[in-house]
Enzyme design. Structure first.
Site, PDB file in Angstrom:
ATOM      1  N   ARG A 140      19.181  47.386  11.028  1.00 12.42           N
ATOM      2  CA  ARG A 140      18.810  46.321  11.979  1.00 12.42           C
ATOM      3  C   ARG A 140      17.825  45.597  11.268  1.00 12.42           C
ATOM      4  NH1 ARG A 140      16.630  45.683  18.044  1.00 12.42           N
ATOM      5  NH2 ARG A 140      14.613  45.344  17.110  1.00 12.42           N
TER       6      ARG A 140
ATOM      7  N   TYR B  62      10.187  38.535  18.866  1.00 10.87           N
ATOM      8  CA  TYR B  62      10.837  39.953  19.435  1.00 10.87           C
ATOM      9  C   TYR B  62      11.254  40.552  18.152  1.00 10.87           C
ATOM     10  CZ  TYR B  62      14.263  43.626  20.700  1.00 10.87           C
ATOM     11  OH  TYR B  62      14.788  44.696  20.498  1.00 10.87           O
TER      12      TYR B  62
ATOM     13  N   ASP C 141      19.379  41.468  16.435  1.00 12.11           N
ATOM     14  CA  ASP C 141      19.372  41.399  17.691  1.00 12.11           C
ATOM     15  C   ASP C 141      18.639  39.826  17.791  1.00 12.11           C
ATOM     16  OD1 ASP C 141      19.132  41.559  20.418  1.00 12.11           O
ATOM     17  OD2 ASP C 141      17.777  43.351  20.372  1.00 12.11           O
TER      18      ASP C 141
ATOM     19  N   HIS D 127      18.706  39.147  21.081  1.00 14.67           N
ATOM     20  CA  HIS D 127      17.771  39.198  22.516  1.00 14.67           C
ATOM     21  C   HIS D 127      18.080  38.073  23.458  1.00 14.67           C
ATOM     22  CE1 HIS D 127      14.552  41.663  24.230  1.00 14.67           C
ATOM     23  NE2 HIS D 127      15.482  42.471  23.748  1.00 14.67           N
TER      24      HIS D 127
ATOM     25  N   GLU E 180      23.446  40.822  18.306  1.00 17.15           N
ATOM     26  CA  GLU E 180      23.566  41.796  19.401  1.00 17.15           C
ATOM     27  C   GLU E 180      23.018  40.746  20.338  1.00 17.15           C
ATOM     28  OE1 GLU E 180      20.627  45.000  21.370  1.00 17.15           O
ATOM     29  OE2 GLU E 180      20.986  44.917  19.191  1.00 17.15           O
TER      30      GLU E 180
ATOM     31  N   GLU F  34      22.976  46.648  26.581  1.00 15.78           N
ATOM     32  CA  GLU F  34      21.938  47.326  27.034  1.00 15.78           C
ATOM     33  C   GLU F  34      21.363  47.154  28.231  1.00 15.78           C
ATOM     34  OE1 GLU F  34      17.886  45.450  24.815  1.00 15.78           O
ATOM     35  OE2 GLU F  34      19.400  46.190  23.579  1.00 15.78           O
TER      36      GLU F  34
ATOM     37  N   ARG G 152      27.241  48.338  24.533  1.00 12.61           N
ATOM     38  CA  ARG G 152      25.873  48.786  24.379  1.00 12.61           C
ATOM     39  C   ARG G 152      25.258  49.363  25.628  1.00 12.61           C
ATOM     40  NH1 ARG G 152      22.547  49.157  20.838  1.00 12.61           N
ATOM     41  NH2 ARG G 152      20.864  47.502  21.360  1.00 12.61           N
TER      42      ARG G 152
ATOM     43  N   GLU H 122      22.028  53.210  18.056  1.00  7.41           N
ATOM     44  CA  GLU H 122      20.734  52.851  17.639  1.00  7.41           C
ATOM     45  C   GLU H 122      19.746  54.108  17.954  1.00  7.41           C
ATOM     46  OE1 GLU H 122      17.528  49.359  19.091  1.00  7.41           O
ATOM     47  OE2 GLU H 122      19.054  50.059  20.637  1.00  7.41           O
TER      48      GLU H 122
ATOM     49  N   TRP I 187      13.015  36.141  26.705  1.00  9.08           N
ATOM     50  CA  TRP I 187      12.396  36.739  25.731  1.00  9.08           C
ATOM     51  C   TRP I 187      13.429  37.612  25.056  1.00  9.08           C
ATOM     52  CZ3 TRP I 187      11.727  42.412  25.456  1.00  9.08           C
ATOM     53  CH2 TRP I 187      10.767  42.793  24.358  1.00  9.08           C
TER      54      TRP I 187
END
Length: 403
Positions: free
Chosen positions: A147, A159, A210, A212, A236, A262, A283, A339, A403
């Site tokens: 990643r 991030y 990601d 995010h 992601e 996630e 995830r 991950e 975020w």
């Protein structure tokens, strides 16, 4: 095998972890991860005040019945606190059952489907050049999937970019830090990052990124389309998933694979995304989606639609969760990737474990149970420290953002 006692261990060897330990009349103990990043004590209280009293005297072998009891019996179902608490109990019970059978957990799940678990590492840098260097370092270390996250010109903090390379802990302040954000600057920068990374690593390394949750659906579609020449393994959390139909818009515009989940707590959070084939990887985690019992159901549903697993595995999941996840990964037929953000030496010492890394793969080991324990005496030397995740505000006017 009756449950005689259960207790919570809260410690902070570099970051906060909450661990449930269950004891039985046969002398066996099982442990489960109960960590919810930034809200750790909420789960600790839920377990201590509401769940543990209900466990004493129950047969530890009755995993399914106990899962249903804690889920249906609470009436107020789902949510991150409840499902993390259930996951802790579930993981500890699977640990106990495998120890009673004197075999590694993956054998109880049905045996292994592969020789090892492909993992991806986290390469990050302040700029493109530094990120490319980190990606190459991960490749030299044997990682098959990497990643990449980079600082963005004109943004102070982004991030995924931390002060270190192998370790990154975003929950880093006694009160939430506030970061600035500009979607325009991010969308301008990120395709350039992956053009450079793909050129450096060649065609055979899997590349991940990601987002995010920070883009709208059409912005995510634009990014996915821009990254198509880089042949991404996935992007992601391209957009917040509360509105699952938002992923239809992304699908209409790009073939870049999508991963999400996630922050999901149950099979209901991802049912429509899977059934409508709006994602390619799910995830969800052992610790936040109700444990191995629920994660197996999610994976079985996903397999009907050729959606693969890609469990979250950052350092806000303790080694207990990682060990359990690796047994799940070794078994699950529709595995994609795991991950793997390495824990600090302090954390590894508190949580001795049997899993090992080699040639881009993790293996859970052959110890009975999930293969992870806790050194309680050492854990006691690291008391809880309040820590929050940051928040984002739009750079131009201060509006609170994802975020």
């Amino acid at each position: 095998m009756k449950i005689t006692n259960a207790r919570i261990i809260v410690c902070s060897p570099g970051r906060n972890f909450v661990t449930l330990k269950i004891e039985t009349d046969e002398g066996l103990t099982g442990i489960g991860d109960a960590t919810l990043n930034g809200r750790e004590l909420s789960v600790a209280a839920y377990l201590t005040e509401h769940v543990i009293p209900c466990l004493i005297g129950r047969d530890a072998h009755q995993i399914e019945d106990i899962w249903q009891y804690l889920y249906k019996g609470a009436y107020w179902r789902r949510g991150p606190v409840t499902m993390t608490a259930i996951a802790a109990v579930d993981t500890a019970l699977w640990d106990l059952k495998a120890k009673a059978a004197n075999m590694p957990l993956y054998q109880l799940l049905g045996g292994k489907s592969r020789t090892g678990v492909m993992v991806y590492g986290h390469a990050n840098g302040r700029d493109i050049e530094e990120t490319v260097d980190e990606v190459l370092r991960y490749k030299e270390d044997g990682y098959l999937a990497i990643r990449a996250q980079s600082g963005v010109p004109g943004l102070e903090k982004v991030y995924g970019v931390g002060g270190g390379t192998m370790f990154y802990e975003p929950a880093d302040a006694d009160l939430p830090g506030e970061h600035d954000w500009s979607t325009a600057k991010y969308l301008e920068h990120t395709p350039k990052l992956f053009e450079a990374v793909r050129s450096a690593v060649g065609p055979d390394t899997h590349l991940l990124h990601d987002v995010h949750h920070r883009l709208t659906p059409i912005e995510a579609a634009r990014l996915g389309k821009a990254l198509e020449p880089c042949r991404m393994f996935w992007i992601e959390d391209a957009t917040p998933a509360e509105n699952q139909e938002a992923f239809k818009l992304i699908r209409q515009h790009t073939t870049t694979p999508l991963a999400v989940g996630e922050v999901f707590n149950s099979i209901w959070d991802c049912k429509d995304l899977i059934q409508n084939q709006l994602i390619d990887f799910i995830r969800t985690t052992v610790v936040h989606a109700g444990g191995i019992t629920q994660l197996r159901r999610i994976a079985d549903l996903a397999s009907l639609y050729q959606v693969r697993t890609g469990c979250h595995g950052a350092t806000d999941l303790s080694p207990v969760c990682m060990g359990a996840a690796l047994h799940f990964d070794l078994w699950v037929p529709n595995f994609g990737v795991q991950e793997y953000m390495r824990h600090t030496d302090e954390t590894d010492a508190v949580f001795p474990h049997s899993y090992t890394f080699a040639n881009g793969m993790l293996h859970p080991g052959e110890a009975p149970g999930h293969g992870v324990d806790i050194d309680e005496a050492l854990a006691a030397k690291y008391p809880y420290q309040r820590a929050y995740l940051p928040v984002n505000r739009l750079q131009h006017d201060g509006t609170l953002w994802n975020w």
